[in-house]
Design a protein around this motif. Structure first.
Motif, short mmCIF file in Angstrom:
data_model
loop_
_atom_site.label_atom_id
_atom_site.label_comp_id
_atom_site.label_asym_id
_atom_site.label_seq_id
_atom_site.Cartn_x
_atom_site.Cartn_y
_atom_site.Cartn_z
N PRO A 231 0.81 -1.21 0.00
CA PRO A 231 0.00 0.00 0.00
C PRO A 231 0.86 1.27 0.00
O PRO A 231 1.95 1.29 0.57
CB PRO A 231 -0.80 -0.11 1.30
N TYR A 232 0.31 2.31 -0.59
CA TYR A 232 1.01 3.60 -0.74
C TYR A 232 1.57 4.09 0.61
O TYR A 232 0.83 4.23 1.60
CB TYR A 232 0.02 4.63 -1.29
N GLY A 233 2.86 4.32 0.63
CA GLY A 233 3.49 4.93 1.80
C GLY A 233 3.71 4.02 2.99
O GLY A 233 4.33 4.42 3.97
N HIS A 234 3.19 2.80 2.92
CA HIS A 234 3.36 1.88 4.05
C HIS A 234 4.69 1.15 3.94
O HIS A 234 5.03 0.65 2.86
CB HIS A 234 2.23 0.85 4.09
N GLY A 235 5.42 1.05 5.03
CA GLY A 235 6.67 0.32 5.04
C GLY A 235 6.46 -1.10 5.54
O GLY A 235 6.34 -1.32 6.75
N GLU A 236 6.40 -2.05 4.61
CA GLU A 236 6.29 -3.44 5.03
C GLU A 236 7.65 -3.94 5.49
O GLU A 236 8.67 -3.73 4.82
CB GLU A 236 5.76 -4.34 3.91
N LYS A 237 7.65 -4.63 6.63
CA LYS A 237 8.88 -5.20 7.18
C LYS A 237 8.99 -6.63 6.67
O LYS A 237 8.30 -7.52 7.17
CB LYS A 237 8.85 -5.16 8.71
N ALA A 335 7.26 4.82 -10.54
CA ALA A 335 6.83 3.56 -9.93
C ALA A 335 7.59 3.28 -8.64
O ALA A 335 7.10 2.55 -7.78
CB ALA A 335 7.03 2.41 -10.91
N PHE A 336 8.79 3.85 -8.52
CA PHE A 336 9.62 3.56 -7.35
C PHE A 336 9.87 4.76 -6.45
O PHE A 336 10.46 4.62 -5.38
CB PHE A 336 10.96 2.98 -7.81
N TYR A 337 9.40 5.94 -6.87
CA TYR A 337 9.69 7.15 -6.09
C TYR A 337 8.51 8.10 -6.22
O TYR A 337 8.27 8.65 -7.29
CB TYR A 337 10.97 7.80 -6.61
N CYS A 338 7.76 8.27 -5.13
CA CYS A 338 6.64 9.22 -5.11
C CYS A 338 7.20 10.57 -4.68
O CYS A 338 7.52 10.78 -3.51
CB CYS A 338 5.56 8.74 -4.15
N ASP A 339 7.36 11.45 -5.64
CA ASP A 339 8.11 12.69 -5.43
C ASP A 339 7.21 13.76 -4.80
O ASP A 339 6.93 14.79 -5.40
CB ASP A 339 8.68 13.17 -6.76
N TRP A 343 4.52 11.48 1.00
CA TRP A 343 5.11 10.14 0.91
C TRP A 343 6.50 10.12 1.55
O TRP A 343 6.84 9.19 2.29
CB TRP A 343 5.17 9.71 -0.55
N LYS A 344 7.28 11.15 1.26
CA LYS A 344 8.64 11.19 1.82
C LYS A 344 8.60 11.25 3.35
O LYS A 344 9.41 10.61 4.02
CB LYS A 344 9.41 12.40 1.26
#
Length: 365
Positions: A231-237, A335-339, A343-344
């Protein structure tokens, strides 16, 4: 354009990211070493290198490694996290007080970072390349069946290609399709998720870094920062280590119950062969290793996969019109960087939590 305090650590190009990293490392008093990819230049003609910064005692028993750019443009976020960490006086003081050394490995795949390819200078996906090449190469029998419609003759795919894909998914299921495409393959050098037939430059470089900087460590925690799944912005561990109950239990004790292991089937990631972090088992066999792939979501998964397909198609078709080439490059970057600041900020906040949790785990080790 207004740049918030949280996002000033991010960059728009590999060259800018490298400069920010080296400047921040020097300002923090880190020991810096650069490993230059001599045979290639960057998209702007710049030097390509994997740079390392060490803070803390050389030869420390407890070592925290944070790496970026394993998959090229995923380095935009990983580099931002590393630069932010170098500016984080509170976190650095906590590390120093605990006697934990910090090793930042910037741009594992500098060529892909600069040229906006997920793969390296040889179209190798580095998280499929860290296997034993003394043994027979892994076989992904399903890949040959899907490649003709995954990488069709023209782009975008035609109706017949879309129909072939739909038929495959209808017969085998979406999960099987994604595994066939993404698990890794070693038979098609210009195909997707290609693992190579020998150790890449980045593979050899990372192993050399471990031998030099981690040789005396008894406890190593390694966070490899990724983007593009979930999901957008979520950091999956994601737990990318070996299937050992004690190791997985330690990862969940340190980082929480939401650590997912691909081999258990509940992760956004495929169960891949040869991730970069697995080199720790070869090069630091006496150390206890705690490993994480920290994966930040961007766009819907199949959209990311389609853009990766386009990127690989473009490598096969350098004669493609300039406008199409630019569009595919930009789509891959997006696709790999939401500028954007939102998000940052999500990326930086979650990364800092993981680093604090890791520090606490190493302190107790």
């Amino acid at each position: 354009m207004h740049t918030s305090a949280a996002t000033r650590h991010f960059s728009g190009t590999y060259a800018e990211a490298r400069r920010k990293f080296l400047d921040a490392a020097a300002a923090s008093g880190a020991t810096v070493e650069s490993f230059v990819l001599e045979a290639h230049r960057g998209a702007l003609g710049e030097t390509l290198a994997t740079d390392v910064a060490l803070l803390g005692a050389p030869g420390a028993a407890r070592l925290l490694i944070v790496s970026s750019g394993t998959h090229g443009p995923e380095g935009f976020s990983g580099s931002g996290c590393q630069v932010a960490t170098l500016h984080d006086a509170d976190l650095l003081a906590r590390l120093a007080q605990a006697g934990v050394a910090l090793l930042l490995v910037h741009a594992v795949n500098p060529h892909g970072f600069s040229h906006l390819h997920r793969t390296n200078e040889d179209n190798i996906d580095l998280n499929r390349n860290h296997i034993s090449f003394d043994a027979p190469l892994p076989v992904n029998a399903a890949y040959a069946e899907v490649e003709p419609f995954v990488l069709p003759a023209s782009w975008p795919p035609g109706a017949a290609d879309e129909a072939a894909m739909a038929a495959y998914i209808a017969q085998h299921g979406l999960r099987a399709y994604r595994a066939a495409v993404t698990a890794g393959q070693y038979a098609s050098p210009d195909g997707v998720f290609y693992g190579g037939t020998g150790p890449s430059w980045s593979n050899r470089t990372v192993r050399g870094i471990l031998r030099k900087y981690a040789a005396n460590a008894t406890d190593i925690a390694w966070i490899d920062i990724h983007t593009g799944l979930g999901p957008y912005g979520h950091g999956e561990k994601i737990y990318p280590g070996r299937d050992a109950a004690a190791d997985l239990a330690r990862a969940r004790a340190w980082w929480g119950a939401d650590v997912f292991a691909p081999f258990e089937g509940n992760s956004a990631s495929a169960d891949v062969s040869g991730p970069v972090v697995s080199t720790v088992y070869d090069e630091c066999p006496r150390a206890r290793a705690s490993l994480m792939g920290l994966e930040f979501g961007t766009l819907p998964d199949l959209e990311v996969l389609n853009r990766l397909r386009a990127d690989t198609w473009l490598r096969r078709h350098p004669e493609a019109p300039a406008a199409q080439q630019r569009a595919i490059r930009q789509d891959l970057r997006d696709a790999f960087y939401c500028d954007n600041d939102e998000w940052k900020g999500m990326v930086l906040g979650q990364t800092r939590v993981v680093l604090l949790q890791t520090l606490q785990g190493l302190k107790a080790a």
